[in-house]
Write an enzyme that holds these catalytic residues in place. Sequence first.
Site, PDB file in Angstrom:
ATOM      1  N   VAL A   1     135.750 -70.544 -35.829  1.00  0.00           N
ATOM      2  CA  VAL A   1     135.857 -69.096 -35.627  1.00  0.00           C
ATOM      3  C   VAL A   1     135.706 -68.670 -34.159  1.00  0.00           C
ATOM      4  CG1 VAL A   1     135.217 -68.443 -37.992  1.00  0.00           C
ATOM      5  CG2 VAL A   1     133.430 -68.701 -36.260  1.00  0.00           C
TER       6      VAL A   1
ATOM      7  N   LYS B   1     132.034 -79.662 -37.340  1.00  0.00           N
ATOM      8  CA  LYS B   1     131.838 -80.299 -38.654  1.00  0.00           C
ATOM      9  C   LYS B   1     132.457 -81.698 -38.694  1.00  0.00           C
ATOM     10  CE  LYS B   1     131.694 -75.792 -40.961  1.00  0.00           C
ATOM     11  NZ  LYS B   1     132.462 -74.762 -41.676  1.00  0.00           N
TER      12      LYS B   1
HETATM   13  N1  GLU Z   1     128.964 -70.980 -37.235  1.00  0.00           N
HETATM   14  C1  GLU Z   1     129.971 -70.490 -38.135  1.00  0.00           C
HETATM   15  C2  GLU Z   1     129.381 -70.166 -39.481  1.00  0.00           C
HETATM   16  O1  GLU Z   1     128.631 -70.939 -40.005  1.00  0.00           O
HETATM   17  C3  GLU Z   1     131.045 -71.510 -38.244  1.00  0.00           C
HETATM   18  C4  GLU Z   1     132.139 -71.017 -39.085  1.00  0.00           C
HETATM   19  C5  GLU Z   1     133.479 -71.477 -38.641  1.00  0.00           C
HETATM   20  O2  GLU Z   1     133.778 -71.749 -37.489  1.00  0.00           O
HETATM   21  O3  GLU Z   1     134.296 -71.526 -39.565  1.00  0.00           O
HETATM   22  O4  GLU Z   1     129.655 -69.142 -40.047  1.00  0.00           O
END
Ligand code: GLU
Length: 368
Positions: free
Chosen positions: A260, A68
């Site tokens: 995550v 992000k």
């Molecule tokens: N791909 C994960 C989701 O959209 C990323 C979430 C994360 O790392 O916080 O749930």
Amino acid sequence: MKMNSFFNYLETLHRDYADVADGAVASYIPELLKADPAWLGIAVVTVDGHVYQVGDSQQEFTIQSISKIITYGMALEDNGTEDVLKKVDVEPSGEAFNSISLEPGTGRPRNPMINAGAIATVSLLAEATPAARLKRMLDVYKRYLGHEVAIDDSVYQSEKETGHRNRAIGYMLRNYEIIEKETDEVLDLYFKQCSILVNCRDLALIGATLANNGVNPITGVRALKGQFVPHVLGVMGSCGMYDYSGAWIYNVGMPAKSGVGGGVVAVLPGQLGIAVFSPRLDDRGNSFRGVEICKRISKDFGLHLFYSSQTTISTVLHSRYDTSTVRSKRNRNQEQTRLLSELGKQVKVFKLAGDLMFTGFRKTVWNF
Ligand code: GLU
């Protein structure tokens, strides 16, 4: 703290945390469960390009939410801060990463570090086609990391198959016209960016690049325009650690982002990037050992951003004079000598040694 070198320090740290087994590997994206819960890597990269790494620092994992910050930087470069702010705010939501958390009325996500904000951010990339947006994204990663990156196809498919909540968020954003592109294409790129493979060293290098005003300290390649670095670090500082962001900045005191997949990256501007990879997550979705290890490093080296060890600047100024009183030995004709006596007072010379910070500037140049 006893240590012969920073590398020894990291080895000791690794040993201290090797058996800590709190937390659990993320399971809501089924493919992530394949991670070995015992993996632990730590890496530090400095702005002068030194790399320190221990443990499973070469083990690849998916970047997940840490992506992000990269996309947010790209969106800022494409649109400028004002236009990005119209679509995504920068207020901590205090809620979980997958909270819907949209501003009542406008539908604007609270910040770019929660999924809603990140999905909206992906839609702001300027390229006309999904393929061009993906290509540019991979190219930007190459700038941060100094090598090509790949997407983990099984994690991407796994998230695509199970990401109903993110899909719901995407369509909600489309409904509010926060997303103005084809929603499925935006979501697809979001799932892909989360599935980009990195290792712990890569993450620390992303951190060091941000610490180095957007320039990769090893390759010298610019990854992000310097003017946007404070904005990226700003949202990391206030929103990067999900609903633990307040306690994080309080305790660790560095802008950071976790994912995550088990990665955490922290940035000390002007100095270094720190990364920890450990897939067992705490209740908030942050790597359990990642948080603990960053706390330790910050404390052991006094890295909290709001901790200031230097209290004096008076030594920066060595002398100050004007050219009506002190002149070079150069021979000057009468006219030049007359001019210098008349106007020399206006030419101030400051002899300085060291970093001239705000207070030093005030004392030396403004003289109060
Ligand atoms: N791909 C994960 C989701 O959209 C990323 C979430 C994360 O790392 O916080 O749930």
